[in-house]
Scaffold this motif. Structure first.
Motif, mmCIF file in Angstrom:
data_model
loop_
_atom_site.group_PDB
_atom_site.id
_atom_site.type_symbol
_atom_site.label_atom_id
_atom_site.label_comp_id
_atom_site.label_asym_id
_atom_site.label_seq_id
_atom_site.Cartn_x
_atom_site.Cartn_y
_atom_site.Cartn_z
ATOM 1 N N UNK A 1 0.807 -1.136 -0.002
ATOM 2 C CA UNK A 1 -0.193 -0.043 -0.133
ATOM 3 C C UNK A 1 0.900 1.208 0.057
ATOM 4 N N UNK A 2 0.396 2.361 -0.650
ATOM 5 C CA UNK A 2 1.136 3.543 -0.695
ATOM 6 C C UNK A 2 0.561 4.447 0.286
ATOM 7 N N UNK A 3 1.454 5.080 1.135
ATOM 8 C CA UNK A 3 1.060 6.056 2.036
ATOM 9 C C UNK A 3 -0.179 6.838 1.473
ATOM 10 N N UNK A 4 -1.157 7.735 1.904
ATOM 11 C CA UNK A 4 -1.905 8.485 1.484
ATOM 12 C C UNK A 4 -1.306 9.759 0.792
ATOM 13 N N UNK A 5 -1.905 10.200 -0.192
ATOM 14 C CA UNK A 5 -1.254 11.455 -0.773
ATOM 15 C C UNK A 5 0.139 11.292 -1.709
ATOM 16 N N UNK A 6 0.318 9.964 -1.969
ATOM 17 C CA UNK A 6 1.663 9.750 -2.572
ATOM 18 C C UNK A 6 1.063 8.986 -4.117
ATOM 19 N N UNK A 7 2.166 9.044 -5.096
ATOM 20 C CA UNK A 7 1.866 8.469 -6.361
ATOM 21 C C UNK A 7 3.072 7.658 -6.880
ATOM 22 N N UNK B 1 12.445 -2.327 -5.608
ATOM 23 C CA UNK B 1 12.677 -0.868 -5.224
ATOM 24 C C UNK B 1 11.890 -0.210 -6.096
ATOM 25 N N UNK B 2 10.910 0.772 -5.826
ATOM 26 C CA UNK B 2 10.360 1.640 -6.612
ATOM 27 C C UNK B 2 10.455 2.884 -5.900
ATOM 28 N N UNK B 3 9.879 3.936 -6.739
ATOM 29 C CA UNK B 3 10.002 5.226 -6.406
ATOM 30 C C UNK B 3 8.642 5.825 -6.272
ATOM 31 N N UNK B 4 8.179 6.805 -5.242
ATOM 32 C CA UNK B 4 6.994 7.406 -5.123
ATOM 33 C C UNK B 4 7.256 8.869 -4.965
ATOM 34 N N UNK B 5 6.311 9.761 -5.250
ATOM 35 C CA UNK B 5 6.370 11.177 -5.201
ATOM 36 C C UNK B 5 5.178 11.665 -4.327
ATOM 37 N N UNK B 6 5.503 12.361 -3.299
ATOM 38 C CA UNK B 6 4.503 13.131 -2.533
ATOM 39 C C UNK B 6 3.460 14.035 -3.332
ATOM 40 N N UNK B 7 2.332 14.111 -3.142
ATOM 41 C CA UNK B 7 1.442 14.980 -3.717
ATOM 42 C C UNK B 7 1.085 16.177 -2.623
ATOM 43 N N UNK B 8 1.458 16.113 -1.387
ATOM 44 C CA UNK B 8 0.982 17.299 -0.595
ATOM 45 C C UNK B 8 1.969 17.069 0.617
ATOM 46 N N UNK B 9 2.218 18.166 1.362
ATOM 47 C CA UNK B 9 2.830 18.190 2.696
ATOM 48 C C UNK B 9 2.223 17.599 3.696
ATOM 49 N N UNK B 10 3.136 16.966 4.734
ATOM 50 C CA UNK B 10 2.210 16.625 6.219
ATOM 51 C C UNK B 10 2.944 15.481 6.514
ATOM 52 N N UNK B 11 2.459 14.725 7.629
ATOM 53 C CA UNK B 11 2.843 13.471 8.168
ATOM 54 C C UNK B 11 1.913 12.551 7.949
ATOM 55 N N UNK B 12 2.832 11.301 7.353
ATOM 56 C CA UNK B 12 2.286 10.132 6.605
ATOM 57 C C UNK B 12 2.647 8.882 7.372
ATOM 58 N N UNK B 13 2.045 8.165 7.580
ATOM 59 C CA UNK B 13 2.294 6.434 8.015
ATOM 60 C C UNK B 13 2.549 5.813 7.059
ATOM 61 N N UNK B 14 3.590 4.904 7.062
ATOM 62 C CA UNK B 14 3.728 4.100 5.841
ATOM 63 C C UNK B 14 3.238 2.739 6.181
ATOM 64 N N UNK B 15 2.289 2.128 5.359
ATOM 65 C CA UNK B 15 1.756 0.887 5.708
ATOM 66 C C UNK B 15 2.751 -0.406 5.525
ATOM 67 N N UNK B 16 2.455 -1.286 6.371
ATOM 68 C CA UNK B 16 3.288 -2.417 6.154
ATOM 69 C C UNK B 16 2.971 -3.188 5.079
ATOM 70 N N UNK C 1 6.419 3.050 9.523
ATOM 71 C CA UNK C 1 7.121 4.179 10.194
ATOM 72 C C UNK C 1 6.171 5.434 9.758
ATOM 73 N N UNK C 2 6.727 6.619 10.458
ATOM 74 C CA UNK C 2 6.103 7.926 10.296
ATOM 75 C C UNK C 2 7.092 8.784 9.260
ATOM 76 N N UNK C 3 6.581 9.356 7.932
ATOM 77 C CA UNK C 3 7.383 10.182 7.178
ATOM 78 C C UNK C 3 6.779 11.628 7.274
ATOM 79 N N UNK C 4 7.720 12.514 7.136
ATOM 80 C CA UNK C 4 7.279 13.871 7.326
ATOM 81 C C UNK C 4 7.684 14.490 5.919
#
Length: 119
Positions: free
Chosen positions: A4-10, A75-90, A109-112
């Motif tokens: 799962x991707x963190x919310x707000x990421x693509x 390995x793959x890349x994701x890009x944040x679509x907004x600022x904030x604090x996000x939880x990375x799903x397992x 973990x949490x990502x800011x």
């Protein structure tokens, strides 16, 4: 495997560098594929898991393939679509035919994501 991707990421696809046609004989006809750029790919350099099929969905990456006894990494890349604090799903993986074979990643973990200077 489902990640799962963190919310707000693509997802971010990479376009591998294409190899230029050989220049040793300019009169020799080049294959049609020499003019076609390489297709975008999800996998990043350093990935040791090579899936047989990959599905890129809006909220997750789903990979199908054969698991080996040693640890593998995709390995793959994701890009944040907004600022904030996000939880990375397992990550979650399971066998398609044996329900008793499954794996789950450690809690996320949490990502800011901070604003870029000047924005």
């Amino acid at each position: 495997m489902s990640d799962l991707l963190p919310g707000g990421f693509e997802l971010v696809l990479d376009t591998p560098a294409s190899t230029p046609p050989a220049q040793d004989d300019p009169d020799r006809e080049q294959p049609a594929s020499a003019d076609v750029p390489a297709a975008p790919t999800l996998a990043r350099p350093g990935s040791s898991f090579v899936p047989e099929h990959a599905e890129m969905r809006e909220d997750r990456v789903v990979l199908y393939g054969t698991i080996q006894p040693q640890m593998q990494e995709f390995r793959y890349r994701i890009r944040a679509g907004s600022i904030g604090e996000f939880e990375i799903p397992p990550v979650h993986a399971e066998s398609m035919y044996r329900q008793d074979v499954l794996a789950r990643g450690s809690p996320g973990e949490r990502m800011i994501v901070a604003p870029v200077d000047g924005e």
